[in-house]
Design an enzyme around this catalytic site. Structure first.
Site, PDB file in Angstrom:
ATOM      1  N   SER A  86       0.863  -1.176   0.000  1.00  0.00           N
ATOM      2  CA  SER A  86       0.000   0.000   0.000  1.00  0.00           C
ATOM      3  C   SER A  86       0.902   1.229   0.000  1.00  0.00           C
ATOM      4  CB  SER A  86      -0.888  -0.026   1.246  1.00  0.00           C
ATOM      5  OG  SER A  86      -1.590   1.184   1.369  1.00  0.00           O
ATOM      6  N   LYS A 101      -1.244  -1.094  -4.371  1.00  0.00           N
ATOM      7  CA  LYS A 101      -2.372  -0.246  -3.982  1.00  0.00           C
ATOM      8  C   LYS A 101      -1.855   1.167  -3.785  1.00  0.00           C
ATOM      9  CE  LYS A 101      -4.644   0.156   0.511  1.00  0.00           C
ATOM     10  NZ  LYS A 101      -5.398  -0.574   1.536  1.00  0.00           N
ATOM     11  N   LYS A 160      -2.912   5.162  -2.638  1.00  0.00           N
ATOM     12  CA  LYS A 160      -3.894   6.026  -1.968  1.00  0.00           C
ATOM     13  C   LYS A 160      -4.251   7.175  -2.881  1.00  0.00           C
ATOM     14  CE  LYS A 160      -3.898   4.057   2.166  1.00  0.00           C
ATOM     15  NZ  LYS A 160      -5.114   3.516   2.789  1.00  0.00           N
ATOM     16  N   ASP A 179      -7.126   3.223  -3.156  1.00  0.00           N
ATOM     17  CA  ASP A 179      -7.837   3.297  -1.866  1.00  0.00           C
ATOM     18  C   ASP A 179      -8.102   4.769  -1.546  1.00  0.00           C
ATOM     19  OD1 ASP A 179      -8.865   3.064   0.684  1.00  0.00           O
ATOM     20  OD2 ASP A 179      -7.100   2.107   1.571  1.00  0.00           O
ATOM     21  N   GLU A 234     -11.127   0.957  -3.272  1.00  0.00           N
ATOM     22  CA  GLU A 234     -11.413   0.676  -1.862  1.00  0.00           C
ATOM     23  C   GLU A 234     -12.042   1.907  -1.205  1.00  0.00           C
ATOM     24  OE1 GLU A 234      -7.892  -0.803   0.048  1.00  0.00           O
ATOM     25  OE2 GLU A 234      -8.731  -0.647   2.064  1.00  0.00           O
ATOM     26  N   ASP A 277     -13.755  -1.268   3.190  1.00  0.00           N
ATOM     27  CA  ASP A 277     -12.802  -1.400   4.294  1.00  0.00           C
ATOM     28  C   ASP A 277     -13.510  -0.846   5.532  1.00  0.00           C
ATOM     29  OD1 ASP A 277     -10.811  -0.888   6.216  1.00  0.00           O
ATOM     30  OD2 ASP A 277      -9.397   0.055   4.855  1.00  0.00           O
ATOM     31  N   LYS A 283      -9.832  -6.451   8.034  1.00  0.00           N
ATOM     32  CA  LYS A 283      -8.769  -6.072   8.979  1.00  0.00           C
ATOM     33  C   LYS A 283      -9.177  -6.633  10.325  1.00  0.00           C
ATOM     34  CE  LYS A 283      -7.253  -1.810   6.741  1.00  0.00           C
ATOM     35  NZ  LYS A 283      -7.424  -0.343   6.749  1.00  0.00           N
ATOM     36  N   GLY A 330      -3.975  -3.771   6.023  1.00  0.00           N
ATOM     37  CA  GLY A 330      -2.937  -3.485   7.015  1.00  0.00           C
ATOM     38  C   GLY A 330      -3.219  -2.185   7.728  1.00  0.00           C
TER      39      GLY A 330
HETATM   40  O1  OSB Z   1      -7.133   2.127   4.524  1.00  0.00           O
HETATM   41  O2  OSB Z   1      -5.987   0.378   4.320  1.00  0.00           O
HETATM   42  C1  OSB Z   1      -6.117   1.511   4.778  1.00  0.00           C
HETATM   43  C2  OSB Z   1      -2.936   2.591   6.608  1.00  0.00           C
HETATM   44  C3  OSB Z   1      -3.472   3.345   7.603  1.00  0.00           C
HETATM   45  C4  OSB Z   1      -4.844   3.482   7.670  1.00  0.00           C
HETATM   46  C5  OSB Z   1      -5.661   2.895   6.731  1.00  0.00           C
HETATM   47  C6  OSB Z   1      -5.135   2.139   5.714  1.00  0.00           C
HETATM   48  C7  OSB Z   1      -3.737   2.009   5.640  1.00  0.00           C
HETATM   49  C8  OSB Z   1      -3.045   1.287   4.594  1.00  0.00           C
HETATM   50  C9  OSB Z   1      -1.682   0.771   4.947  1.00  0.00           C
HETATM   51  O3  OSB Z   1      -3.465   1.175   3.463  1.00  0.00           O
HETATM   52  C10 OSB Z   1      -1.553  -0.689   4.851  1.00  0.00           C
HETATM   53  C11 OSB Z   1      -0.256  -1.157   5.453  1.00  0.00           C
HETATM   54  O4  OSB Z   1       0.755  -1.100   4.754  1.00  0.00           O
HETATM   55  O5  OSB Z   1      -0.252  -1.567   6.626  1.00  0.00           O
HETATM   56 MG    MG Z   2      -8.328   1.072   3.241  1.00  0.00          MG
END
Ligand code: OSB
Ligand code: MG
Length: 375
Positions: free
Chosen positions: A136, A162, A164, A190, A215, A240, A264, A292
């Site tokens: 991510s 992924k 953001k 995401d 996402e 999510d 999660k 994560g």
């Molecule tokens: O939305 O998945 C998410 C990190 C912090 C808060 C929300 C998210 C995330 C990630 C990081 O996408 C995933 C990771 O590398 O742990």
């Molecule tokens: Mg997410």
């Protein structure tokens, strides 16, 4: 099994690289490790709440409060704890606060498995011996920097990329990735709830990019508008933030709000509920993957175990430790055994030991609760 002692350690671990999402930027991880001890054996769990309630309603402080004041005193009075699922009686007394419950439940699952001499993966019904993982990538200051990161992650062998997105940093960066690296890269976006139905025209521009999924585009507590949006998009929606339980999953699937679910463990209140969501989705042909929360090695180890269940058929966000930390707190750290692939440990419990020295270097506060004292 009688739990004799529960310990709460608050840790601060600096991230190697700041992680930016549509809700803010994180420079370090400030979280709680729960240790539960019985007959000289200790299990570990990790809270995935952030210091402030930006992702969901919980925070590091609310996790400490709920555990100290409500959950731990009850756990230390339990006469019979045969299986982690027995904790449900206690959890029912507190509405919500799922990350607090998951942290404690995780420690009890690890302890339970260590006492039985089985791996957490096996105890949960996992069948995979290795898991494919993705990465991510946070919001980068420029598209060029994002492209560099994406290129480096592709070279490292990650099985899913992924990225953001947020309003103003969405269609252009995603198009740039497709232009530079082609249409075959397993790519997704995401949004962490940064859009509303008014933005449907922007989100539709992602359709030609053939993303694996988008996402959580809409509000963190919505499923209805996501169902409306999904009718307008060819890109599959993956929820999510909106999914807290198997009941939420059922409702979202039934109304067409989601075609894929990001599970999660913390967000859904622990491994027991995560497995229920996995099983329900499997029965409905809905693929799942493990998200994560920038976990330390302890949370990462729990994620690896749950990802070994068969319907975790899409690579998750459980990247190796060295993507986040100069020094992780488990021994060994979480590593690739070949590019993009992590082995599921076979040892008892989570199968990763604690690096005591590294752990203590990050601890900023400790509270200990025993069956006779502080209860
Ligand atoms: O939305 O998945 C998410 C990190 C912090 C808060 C929300 C998210 C995330 C990630 C990081 O996408 C995933 C990771 O590398 O742990
Ligand atoms: Mg997410």
């Amino acid at each position: 099994m009688i739990i004799e002692e529960v310990r709460l350690d608050r840790l601060e671990m600096p991230l190697k690289h700041p992680f930016e999402t549509s809700f803010g930027k994180l420079m370090k991880r400030d979280f709680v490790v729960v240790s539960a001890t019985s007959d000289g054996i200790t299990g570990y769990g990790e809270s995935t709440a952030f210091p402030l309630p930006f992702y969901n309603e919980e925070s590091t402080e609310t996790v400490l409060y709920i555990l100290k004041e409500l959950i731990i005193p009850q756990v230390l009075k339990m006469e019979k704890l045969e299986h982690p699922e027995d904790l449900v009686q206690i959890f029912q007394t507190v509405k919500g606060h799922r990350m607090s419950k998951a942290a404690l439940e995780g420690a009890v699952w690890d302890l339970y498995c260590k006492k039985k001499g089985v791996s957490l993966s096996k105890a949960l019904g996992g069948t995979k011996t290795e898991i494919d993982v993705g990465v991510s990538i946070g919001i980068e200051p420029t598209i060029e920097e994002l492209l560099d990161r994406v290129g480096s992650c592709i070279n490292q062998g990650y099985k899913k990329i992924k990225v953001k997105i947020k309003p103003g940093f969405d269609v252009k960066p995603m198009e740039a990735i497709r232009e530079r690296f082609g249409m075959d890269v397993p790519l997704m976006a995401d949004a962490n709830s940064a859009y509303t139905l008014q933005d449907v025209d922007i989100l539709k521009q992602l359709d030609p990019l053939k993303l694996m999924m988008i996402e959580q585009p809409l509000a963190y507590d919505d499923i209805i508008d996501h169902a409306t949006l999904q009718k307008e998009l060819s890109t599959p929606i993956c929820l999510d933030e909106s999914i807290h339980s198997v009941e939420d999953a059922r409702k979202a699937v039934e109304i067409g709000a989601t075609k894929i679910i990001n599970i999660k463990v913390g967000r859904v209140g622990g491994l027991t509920e995560a497995k229920k969501i996995h099983d329900y989705c499997q029965s409905m042909d809905i693929p799942v993957w493990c998200g994560g929360m920038l976990e330390s090695g302890i949370g990462r180890a729990h994620n690896i175990a749950i990802t070994s269940l068969s319907n975790f058929s899409i690579p998750g966000d459980t990247s190796p430790s060295d993507r986040y930390w100069d020094q992780d707190i488990t021994d060994p750290e979480v590593e690739f055994y070949k590019p993009g692939v992590i082995k599921v440990p076979e040892g008892p419990g989570v199968g990763y030991g604690l690096n005591e020295q590294a752990f203590h270097d990050y601890v900023v506060h400790t509270d200990t609760f025993t069956r006779t004292k502080n209860v």
